[in-house]
Scaffold this active site. Structure first.
Site, short mmCIF file in Angstrom:
data_model
loop_
_atom_site.label_atom_id
_atom_site.label_comp_id
_atom_site.label_asym_id
_atom_site.label_seq_id
_atom_site.Cartn_x
_atom_site.Cartn_y
_atom_site.Cartn_z
N HIS A 108 0.82 -1.21 0.00
CA HIS A 108 0.00 0.00 0.00
C HIS A 108 0.86 1.26 0.00
CE1 HIS A 108 -3.78 2.21 1.07
NE2 HIS A 108 -2.90 3.06 1.58
N GLU A 109 1.78 1.34 0.94
CA GLU A 109 2.61 2.55 1.05
C GLU A 109 3.56 2.70 -0.13
OE1 GLU A 109 1.73 4.74 3.04
OE2 GLU A 109 0.40 3.48 4.25
N GLU A 148 -4.64 7.72 -3.03
CA GLU A 148 -5.11 6.45 -2.47
C GLU A 148 -5.43 5.44 -3.56
OE1 GLU A 148 -5.08 5.39 0.59
OE2 GLU A 148 -4.30 7.30 1.32
N HIS A 177 1.77 4.45 -2.84
CA HIS A 177 1.84 5.90 -2.65
C HIS A 177 3.17 6.45 -3.17
CE1 HIS A 177 -1.79 6.87 -0.49
NE2 HIS A 177 -1.55 6.02 0.48
#
Length: 513
Positions: free
Chosen positions: A274-275, A307, A278
């Site tokens: 997820h990060e 996101e 980003h």
């Protein structure tokens, strides 16, 4: 942005110095959330307040206003649209900054730093009463900020809408209701349908929560994931924090943080995906040369788009059946026995489809309802005079209504997120918008590249990065989030692609394997 003419040159130099100060503030924030000792919170608050005051002065001074006006006057009829968009965004932010009282800017910075420190201790001690005074102070300050900023808004907006503009430009409560209404209508029945047949969805042996995955193995797998997705240690760093996040400290300095959660053996791996999503977006924004870094077009267009990028890599790739098939062996090799009973069971463990109390651990079905809960409570706190003392009970009651769950403690309820501790009201809807945007962009990607499952099965994540790098990342702030979606996909943003994706995934998970 290639600049020409003396006014643009002077403006560029001013923006460069401003960006340097901003990056120092970001570095202090990163340190605060990773390695700073707790006792340093007060001094750190003073440091951040000083920098916030200096940044506000640079972004609101008469000298800066003259620079912007001179640059606007210097643009001719043949000026590139990028130049015009940059100056349009600078003008908008200048007018907003000039509306703010410098004393309020400093007070907010101190309150955010203090709120962060108090929240961490209150969450650890499950003590909402210790956090409540800090939250009250932040709400009062944000209301003041919204009141002052109202004069600079191009259209009439409510206090919540004003505070949401830095995260989701041009968003309104009415538009959110249009996008969230299908989620509130269709997700609860889908969750109930899954719950009624949960035995067919569960992993064939142990649940994911029952697996004891050694911390060292989790760290190694996270590092391998990053390496396979283009992690460059010369430009990137991964650390740990209480709440995973990504930040950019400079044009060649990208940081992410993750955490290992006891009882959640797949959490660190998915948080890393997820990060890193980003960070990939940050690294792909149009600012590779130093001229672009200070200008608005080198920034993300919204947190919803941000996101969408992290959720694409976490959910569409990291939770896919093809990805589970490729990575199952690496997870099982560090254990005495395979607790998932093979790759299909591991895939199901990556997609538990079971409502939980914690947002960052939520499955794709229930995540949107987590955001609805927080959005409704934000409105109540900011615009409907809800007393802060009622937040825990209102949280628990609404959680029961939306997800059928009631937290046993405030630590797993209204104290779980860092956002309100830093006064980030208006941020939460971007998470749900990210799911909608990700689904719609993914559908457009598949039309051009073919099924994502096939590409992931073949280890072609580079092709996925290439598509995003061609169609999404270079746009920066040239357009807002909804314009970006329309430009890339040819359709307005809608909840339908996301809900269709969820329906198909649930059917696949419940089918025979």
């Amino acid at each position: 942005m290639a600049v020409s003419g003396s006014a643009l040159d002077r403006l560029h130099q001013h923006l460069h110095q401003t960006r340097l100060l901003g990056s120092i503030s970001s570095a202090l924030y990163y340190d605060q959330n990773t390695v700073m000792p707790a006792a340093g919170a007060s001094w750190r608050g003073d440091q951040l307040a000083l920098l916030a005051s200096q940044l506000h002065e640079r972004q609101s001074s008469s000298a800066y206003a003259e620079l912007v006006a001179a640059a606007e006057g210097e643009l001719g009829a043949e000026a590139p649209p990028e130049h015009r968009r940059n100056l349009q965004l600078l003008r908008l932010e200048l007018e907003r900054q000039r509306c703010l009282d410098p004393a309020l800017v400093s007070a907010l910075a101190r309150a955010q730093s203090r709120g962060n420190a108090v929240w961490q201790e209150a969450r650890a001690n499950n003590d909402f009463s210790a956090f409540a005074p800090a939250l009250k102070a932040l709400i009062a300050l944000r209301r003041q900020q919204a009141s002052q900023l109202a004069a600079a808004e191009p259209v009439a907006r409510s206090p919540w809408e004003i505070l949401a503009q830095p995260f989701e430009p041009d968003i309104s409560k009415a538009r959110l209701e249009e996008l969230f209404a299908p989620l509130k209508a269709e997700l609860p029945p889908l969750i109930a349908a899954v719950a009624s047949g949960q035995a067919s969805v569960a992993a064939p042996s142990q649940s994911a929560e029952a697996v004891d995955l050694p911390e060292a193995l989790q760290e190694r797998l996270c590092a391998e994931l990053l390496d396979s997705w283009g992690y460059d240690p010369r430009r990137c760093q991964r650390a740990r924090s209480a709440h995973p996040f990504s930040c950019t400290l400079g044009p060649q300095d990208f940081r992410i943080t993750t955490r290992v959660v006891p009882g959640q053996p797949l959490s660190a791996f998915l948080a890393t995906a997820h990060e890193w999503g980003h960070s990939l977006y940050e690294q792909g924004l149009p600012r590779t040369d130093d001229h672009y870094f200070p200008w608005p077009l080198g920034e993300a267009t919204s947190m919803g788009v941000h996101e969408s990028q992290s959720l694409f890599w976490e959910c569409r790739v990291g939770r896919s059946r093809a990805f589970a098939g490729r990575w199952h062996g690496r997870f099982a090799s560090g254990l005495e026995a395979d607790p998932w009973g093979g790759a299909p069971g591991f895939w199901r463990a990556l997609n538990p489809l079971k409502p939980g109390l914690i947002r960052v651990e939520a499955d794709e079905l229930s995540y949107g309802l987590h955001i609805v809960l927080r959005y409704e409570l934000e409105l109540a706190l900011l615009e409907q005079e809800m007393p802060v003392e009622e937040l825990p009970s209102r949280w628990n009651r609404r959680m029961g209504e939306l997800l059928g769950l009631v937290p046993a403690s405030d630590a797993e309820g209204c104290l779980q997120d860092i956002h309100w501790a830093e006064g980030l009201f208006g941020y939460f809807p971007s998470y749900a918008l990210g799911h909608l945007i990700s689904a719609q962009l993914s559908a457009a990607m598949e039309q051009q590249l073919g099924p994502l499952e096939d590409l992931v099965a073949a280890g072609q994540e580079a092709a996925l990065q290439g598509w995003l790098g061609q169609h999404v990342w270079p746009l920066g702030r040239l357009v807002n989030a909804e314009e970006l979606v329309r430009q890339v996909t040819g359709r307005p943003l809608s909840a339908r692609p996301f809900l269709d994706y969820l329906g198909a995934k649930v059917a696949d998970l419940r089918g025979p394997h």
